[in-house]
Design an enzyme around this catalytic site. Structure first.
Site, PDB file in Angstrom:
ATOM      1  N   ASP A 189       0.976  -1.215  -0.018  1.00 13.15           N
ATOM      2  CA  ASP A 189       0.101  -0.094  -0.059  1.00 13.15           C
ATOM      3  C   ASP A 189       0.874   1.197  -0.149  1.00 13.15           C
ATOM      4  O   ASP A 189       0.590   2.329   0.718  1.00 13.15           O
ATOM      5  CB  ASP A 189      -0.925   0.027   1.139  1.00 13.15           C
ATOM      6  CG  ASP A 189      -1.875  -1.043   1.261  1.00 13.15           C
ATOM      7  OD1 ASP A 189      -2.335  -1.658  -0.007  1.00 13.15           O
ATOM      8  OD2 ASP A 189      -2.097  -1.677   2.195  1.00 13.15           O
ATOM      9  N   GLY A 200       0.248   1.633  -7.622  1.00 13.78           N
ATOM     10  CA  GLY A 200      -0.637   1.805  -8.640  1.00 13.78           C
ATOM     11  C   GLY A 200      -0.235   2.976  -9.507  1.00 13.78           C
ATOM     12  O   GLY A 200      -0.095   3.044 -10.636  1.00 13.78           O
ATOM     13  N   GLY A 248      -6.543  -5.234  -3.746  1.00 12.28           N
ATOM     14  CA  GLY A 248      -7.045  -4.144  -4.695  1.00 12.28           C
ATOM     15  C   GLY A 248      -6.154  -3.308  -5.275  1.00 12.28           C
ATOM     16  O   GLY A 248      -5.352  -2.791  -4.146  1.00 12.28           O
ATOM     17  N   HIS A 249      -6.190  -2.716  -6.331  1.00 13.25           N
ATOM     18  CA  HIS A 249      -5.140  -1.602  -6.640  1.00 13.25           C
ATOM     19  C   HIS A 249      -5.781  -0.598  -7.176  1.00 13.25           C
ATOM     20  O   HIS A 249      -6.856  -0.724  -8.008  1.00 13.25           O
ATOM     21  CB  HIS A 249      -3.807  -2.196  -7.608  1.00 13.25           C
ATOM     22  CG  HIS A 249      -4.366  -3.223  -8.480  1.00 13.25           C
ATOM     23  ND1 HIS A 249      -4.042  -4.601  -7.850  1.00 13.25           N
ATOM     24  CD2 HIS A 249      -4.575  -3.232  -9.764  1.00 13.25           C
ATOM     25  CE1 HIS A 249      -4.633  -5.407  -9.076  1.00 13.25           C
ATOM     26  NE2 HIS A 249      -4.881  -4.564 -10.172  1.00 13.25           N
ATOM     27  N   ARG A 293       0.865 -30.550  -3.532  1.00 17.55           N
ATOM     28  CA  ARG A 293       0.857 -30.998  -4.906  1.00 17.55           C
ATOM     29  C   ARG A 293      -0.454 -31.636  -5.226  1.00 17.55           C
ATOM     30  O   ARG A 293      -0.544 -32.662  -5.830  1.00 17.55           O
ATOM     31  CB  ARG A 293       2.001 -32.035  -5.048  1.00 17.55           C
ATOM     32  CG  ARG A 293       3.364 -31.483  -4.799  1.00 17.55           C
ATOM     33  CD  ARG A 293       4.421 -32.535  -4.685  1.00 17.55           C
ATOM     34  NE  ARG A 293       4.508 -33.301  -3.643  1.00 17.55           N
ATOM     35  CZ  ARG A 293       5.104 -33.302  -2.338  1.00 17.55           C
ATOM     36  NH1 ARG A 293       5.497 -31.969  -2.324  1.00 17.55           N
ATOM     37  NH2 ARG A 293       4.919 -33.852  -1.461  1.00 17.55           N
ATOM     38  N   VAL A 334      -8.257  -1.061   1.024  1.00 13.00           N
ATOM     39  CA  VAL A 334      -9.327  -0.730  -0.077  1.00 13.00           C
ATOM     40  C   VAL A 334     -10.442  -1.587  -0.154  1.00 13.00           C
ATOM     41  O   VAL A 334     -11.442  -1.333  -0.677  1.00 13.00           O
ATOM     42  CB  VAL A 334      -8.462  -1.157  -1.616  1.00 13.00           C
ATOM     43  CG1 VAL A 334      -9.496  -1.020  -2.735  1.00 13.00           C
ATOM     44  CG2 VAL A 334      -7.376  -0.291  -1.582  1.00 13.00           C
ATOM     45  N   THR A 338     -11.709  -3.787   2.683  1.00 19.21           N
ATOM     46  CA  THR A 338     -12.475  -3.968   3.993  1.00 19.21           C
ATOM     47  C   THR A 338     -12.886  -2.708   4.508  1.00 19.21           C
ATOM     48  O   THR A 338     -13.605  -2.553   5.493  1.00 19.21           O
ATOM     49  CB  THR A 338     -11.809  -5.048   4.993  1.00 19.21           C
ATOM     50  OG1 THR A 338     -10.641  -4.206   5.317  1.00 19.21           O
ATOM     51  CG2 THR A 338     -11.653  -6.329   4.269  1.00 19.21           C
ATOM     52  N   ASP A 377       3.064  14.183   0.289  1.00 21.30           N
ATOM     53  CA  ASP A 377       2.466  15.537   0.831  1.00 21.30           C
ATOM     54  C   ASP A 377       1.572  15.233   1.987  1.00 21.30           C
ATOM     55  O   ASP A 377       1.218  16.009   2.785  1.00 21.30           O
ATOM     56  CB  ASP A 377       1.689  15.581  -0.424  1.00 21.30           C
ATOM     57  CG  ASP A 377       0.735  14.524  -0.804  1.00 21.30           C
ATOM     58  OD1 ASP A 377       1.340  13.335  -1.046  1.00 21.30           O
ATOM     59  OD2 ASP A 377      -0.610  14.321  -0.932  1.00 21.30           O
TER      60      ASP A 377
END
Ligand code: GDP
Ligand code: MG
Length: 511
Positions: free
Chosen positions: A34, A38, A61-62, A162, A374, A376, A407
């Site tokens: 995180d 992205g 998620g991205h 396996r 992103v 939950t 920033d």
């Protein structure tokens, strides 16, 4: 395509390599995920012909922001938006995937008017089966680490044991059936310990086709929970949708090596690596450079430049695990992993960057940096930049630093960076080394029993007030910020190359 930014990247690569030709680069996170990957991947996608995800699954998620519009993807790489520009997106062999997620995402992209002509899915990527999701959901409470209930943990277990299935099996129904029969036996055995009603409840989720896979027992001796034929039917149906994309991506990438611009994308963070992270508070994947390369059939030495992302002077982590520099310490961990929520934090009014209450400062940084999971919405635990951990990540991970989210700390009165730890626990043997109370650690020992006794020793810096988002040149950054930079990069013996000062592509400084 933005030719100008492609050129600035090429110049950057030349500066970094003494004018060598760069064909393969990697981007990964040197913390606990995180870090705003992205945006960075999106930036490099401009340069790349092929963007390949080597490990990971649909539990992450991205987000990508372009022209102020943001999108979240799970399995499909965010750079799919460049499909129409003839860029290949590869889901590599190191990934585990749930075909439904992939099929739904492709359908979504098509309805949004995007193409997927250059998408390639590894035929040897691992499959998440319905019982993996059930097992993950039901065993979540016993696990040391939060698992998303998406099936990837159990899918990896089956793969290592396996008895896993791979994507290519979707195209060969008879082989699929034989492998499934073997694999499902173990799942049925494991699930016997659980209440059938609970299993049924999970199987009636929409992500599991609303009960289509559920098997109603015929009598008391029937301990089967799944309709084998329904699984085969559905999966093979998905296989038909995915067939145009399924290919030997390992060979594809090896053939393109040195010829096309290749970007390897790591979806999580070095410190979550199964072998080198803070085990057992890790994922089931490899997030080292070697892992990233292997997950697409390449070697670590095939990577010309490796970029590692850290957040501009802080870190976050989701879920349990030791985090020595956490703002607000145990109270923060309990809040983030307990009842704390984004909604409650949005209502807090007495937050201020210059309070001495670090818990509240952590909340403010979380709000400012939108540090919420992103998927939950769970608050991410916020911690000061931890150099002992970063030194570990740098040893197995990328060498060239990208700083993001700088920033977020604008206006913070005092910024702390942990340079070393002081060990305060009982005697501990680490091979031939003996840790005693008062031992100083420059590089973290990523063992929870050690980390939990590590007290960070900080350097404190005065923060900056200036809005840095629009700054274009490194030298124009505030003096206070520069001071932190100099300290940081001397301490870790690595160089920064790109700085992100805001979510938009234009909030980027190249060094
Ligand atoms: P990822 O999983 O590594 O992509 O990171 P996250 O899940 O945390 O998502 C990144 C979020 O951070 C997105 O909403 C981006 O728009 C945002 N982001 C990326 N870079 C910056 C930055 O430099 N400053 C700020 N404020 N936000 C950023
Ligand atoms: Mg993320």
């Amino acid at each position: 395509m933005n030719e100008e930014s492609k050129q600035s990247l090429e110049w950057l690569f030349r500066r970094m390599t003494d004018n060598k030709v760069t064909k393969t680069i990697s981007v990964s996170c040197l913390q606990f995920d995180d870090t705003g990957k992205g945006k960075i991947v999106d930036l490099f996608a401009n340069w790349a012909d092929i963007i390949a995800c080597s490990t990971g699954s649909d539990n992450v998620g991205h987000t990508v922001v372009c022209n102020g519009k943001s999108r979240v993807f799970y399995l499909i790489p965010a750079s799919i938006i460049y499909d129409a520009n003839n860029k290949y997106n590869v889901i590599g062999s190191g990934t585990v995937l749930y075909p439904k997620t992939l099929v739904d995402e492709i359908a979504f992209l098509h309805t949004e008017g995007l193409t997927t002509k250059h998408l390639r899915i590894a035929l040897n990527a691992k499959l998440i089966m319905p019982y993996h999701i059930v097992l993950d959901c039901l065993s979540a409470a016993d696990k040391v680490i939060d698992i998303a209930g998406k099936g990837m943990e159990s899918a990896y277990v089956d793969f290592i044991a396996r008895r896993g299935l791979v994507v290519n099996d979707l195209l060969n129904p008879e082989i699929f059936r034989i492998k499934l029969e073997k694999s499902i036996k173990q799942a049925n055995l494991l699930l016997r310990d659980f209440d059938r009603e609970m299993i049924k409840e999970v199987l009636f989720q929409s992500s599991l086709e609303n009960g289509f896979y559920y098997h109603e027992p015929t009598d008391e001796t029937d301990h089967c929970f799944f309709e084998l034929d329904n699984i085969i039917a559905k999966y093979c149906q998905y296989g038909q949708v995915l067939a145009p994309y399924i290919t030997d991506t390992d060979t594809f990438l090896r053939r393109k090596l040195g010829k096309k611009n290749i970007l390897l994308e790591g979806t999580q963070g070095s410190l979550l690596d199964i072998d080198y992270g803070v085990y057992p508070y890790v994922t089931s994947n490899n997030w080292t450079l070697a892992g990233l390369a292997k997950g697409v059939g390449l070697k670590e030495s095939d990577i010309d430049i490796s970029f590692g992302i850290i957040k501009g002077f802080y870190m976050t982590r989701v879920g349990a695990g030791p985090l020595p520099t956490e703002l607000g310490g145990e109270a923060s961990a309990a809040w983030c992993n307990g009842n704390g929520s984004r909604e409650q934090e949005a209502m807090m009014t007495d937050l201020c960057f210059n309070k001495t209450d670090e818990f509240k400062q952590g909340v403010l940084i979380r709000r400012r940096g939108e540090e919420y999971d992103v998927i939950t919405g769970q608050p991410r635990r916020v911690a000061w930049l931890d150099l002992p951990l970063l030194r570990v990540a740098l040893e197995t991970g990328a060498k060239n630093i990208i700083l993001t989210k700088l920033d977020v700390l604008t206006g913070v009165e005092k910024i702390k960076i942990c340079d070393v730890y002081r060990y305060e626990g009982p005697d501990y043997y680490y091979g031939k080394k003996k840790l005693k109370k008062g031992s100083i650690l420059r590089k973290a020992i990523v063992i929870p029993e050690v980390l939990k006794y590590c007290v960070p020793i900080y350097h404190e810096f005065a923060g900056w007030e200036e809005d840095i988002r629009e700054i274009k040149y490194f030298n124009n950054l505030p003096a206070n910020l520069m001071e932190i930079f100099i300290f940081l990069f001397e301490k870790i013996n690595a160089l920064p190359w790109i700085i992100s000062t805001g979510p938009d592509r234009k909030n980027t400084i190249f060094l």
